[in-house]
Scaffold this motif. Sequence first.
Motif, PDB file in Angstrom:
ATOM      1  N   PHE A 113       0.841  -1.203   0.000  1.00  0.00           N
ATOM      2  CA  PHE A 113       0.000   0.000   0.000  1.00  0.00           C
ATOM      3  C   PHE A 113       0.876   1.253   0.000  1.00  0.00           C
ATOM      4  O   PHE A 113       0.636   2.207  -0.754  1.00  0.00           O
ATOM      5  N   GLU A 114       1.894   1.268   0.849  1.00  0.00           N
ATOM      6  CA  GLU A 114       2.800   2.423   0.924  1.00  0.00           C
ATOM      7  C   GLU A 114       3.551   2.620  -0.395  1.00  0.00           C
ATOM      8  O   GLU A 114       3.753   3.754  -0.838  1.00  0.00           O
ATOM      9  N   TYR A 115       3.938   1.517  -1.022  1.00  0.00           N
ATOM     10  CA  TYR A 115       4.632   1.592  -2.316  1.00  0.00           C
ATOM     11  C   TYR A 115       3.745   2.258  -3.362  1.00  0.00           C
ATOM     12  O   TYR A 115       4.195   3.127  -4.121  1.00  0.00           O
ATOM     13  N   LEU A 116       2.479   1.861  -3.411  1.00  0.00           N
ATOM     14  CA  LEU A 116       1.556   2.436  -4.393  1.00  0.00           C
ATOM     15  C   LEU A 116       1.299   3.913  -4.102  1.00  0.00           C
ATOM     16  O   LEU A 116       1.115   4.714  -5.034  1.00  0.00           O
ATOM     17  N   GLN A 117       1.278   4.271  -2.819  1.00  0.00           N
ATOM     18  CA  GLN A 117       1.135   5.688  -2.484  1.00  0.00           C
ATOM     19  C   GLN A 117       2.345   6.484  -2.972  1.00  0.00           C
ATOM     20  O   GLN A 117       2.205   7.579  -3.531  1.00  0.00           O
TER      21      GLN A 117
END
Length: 514
Positions: A254-258
């Motif tokens: 999730f953090e990567y996609l953000q």
Amino acid sequence: MIGAPIVSLLNDLPGLDNVSNEQREDGVDKLTSIKSALHVMKNNEIKRQLDKCPEKLNIILNYLLSPAATREEVDVCIDILSTCVEALDGNSLCLAFKGSLSSGLLSENDDVTLLCIKTISNILSRGTRESFTLFAEKEILSAIVGCIVRPLEVANKSAKVLIVMLTNHEMMTSANMWNFVANELSKFLQDDVIKIRIQELLVECCCQSEASFRAISSWEMFDEIIADSVSDDILVQLNTFMVLSSLASCEHGFEYLQQKNIFKKFSELLVNVDSHPFSNLLLPGLLKFFGGVCQHKPDQVLSQHPEFLTKLFTQMTLGDTLSLETVAFIARGANGKRILNSEKEKFISICLHLAGSLCHSTDTNQRVNGLLVAADLFHVEPDSSDNNEISSILKEWWMNLGLTWNYLLEQLHKPFEDVQIATHNLLANLLPYHDWVLQSFNNSAGFIEYLLGRQSAIGRGVCLSKYELVCRLSDSSKAREVLGDRVYVKLQAYRANGPYYAGVQDPQVAVERD
């Protein structure tokens, strides 16, 4: 000694090259004898007999891989080795087959390849650290990766083995195999179907292991997943939406996609979707993407991207059932319920109105869809089963949905299995956790009689779904309190007798109330 002939029969097997027909027939007879002997032996006995010389089984594998082997010989050999693979531990399997596994994986016979994949899987799951030398075997790794282009069953099972290997970051790193696997996978990226298989494989590994994610996310092919999400090819783009939705299910994903601004880019696509030439395809893909992410991160998605929820409500006013299903999927989580309830007026007037209309539809398929949506809306996670706030929210939703026990009983008596199963699913999600609905239904005619009666469930699927409902009620302290001990005892008896029990049926099940 029981099983002793097996080793001697293995030693006596003739080769397949330059042998007479008589010798060939003798070999088939010996293979059949080995197969028969193994079938009457327990796994621990097979293990005891072969543990001292597991390499003898390589004779069978070589026999199997011989170009001269007949179909009959191949089938018997697969049967023998399948039995042994289930019986031996990882170290013995490694000793027995390591030298021939890559050849077996490359076999054109899918059954042979599947056997070798199963062998590797058992080596990895049952072996000690010594058996993990497989990680350093480039021929084996290359062959496993190559299986991803094979028919679906082979591809899926090889992918599972690769996931086990790629999520063991320590072993992959110590064997210095990250770049090798990346290079092998990159050979198959030209085909879009295989490319999606590889992307799904990589994302599954990333979700399971943050350490492996750090290694894999540095690969060029991983960057291509992000690039494909804005591809001009709508089908490639839609497939990537599904892959990235899976990646968002883990915290580091999730953090990567953000960091990659994926949510922002997709929100912009959603806002402008009506002007897209393929909006009829793009919109469902975007809604499914955000709906999937909302299942894990409803607070972040719905607060940072309110246009998503706005679009859902807009689509539901048009009768769009996909949007309704997406809302119901979000509602499966406690936080999803809270956020949706914060838009109570819209949620009740649009979402619950559409769901209730579907549940009452004269069209059977629409009615099933409505009941399945309702089951999702009232799904309760175990950690929220005693949450008074959630129960209060659901009580208000139920009152506005417009379903009664009499109507549901009517559906349960209709001759449509899908309708009955969907109704059972709704009741199983609803009844065990809320005393308000239990009290209401308990005071309704035919409720207890239906629960306890066996004659009402006909068909395997209906029997199983009703049994699941009874099991959940028999585990529910609220159900015991509201329905009383007599009914509780009968629910326990129903559960103990299993889903298909017939027994001696009375014309009606009468229960004296406490």
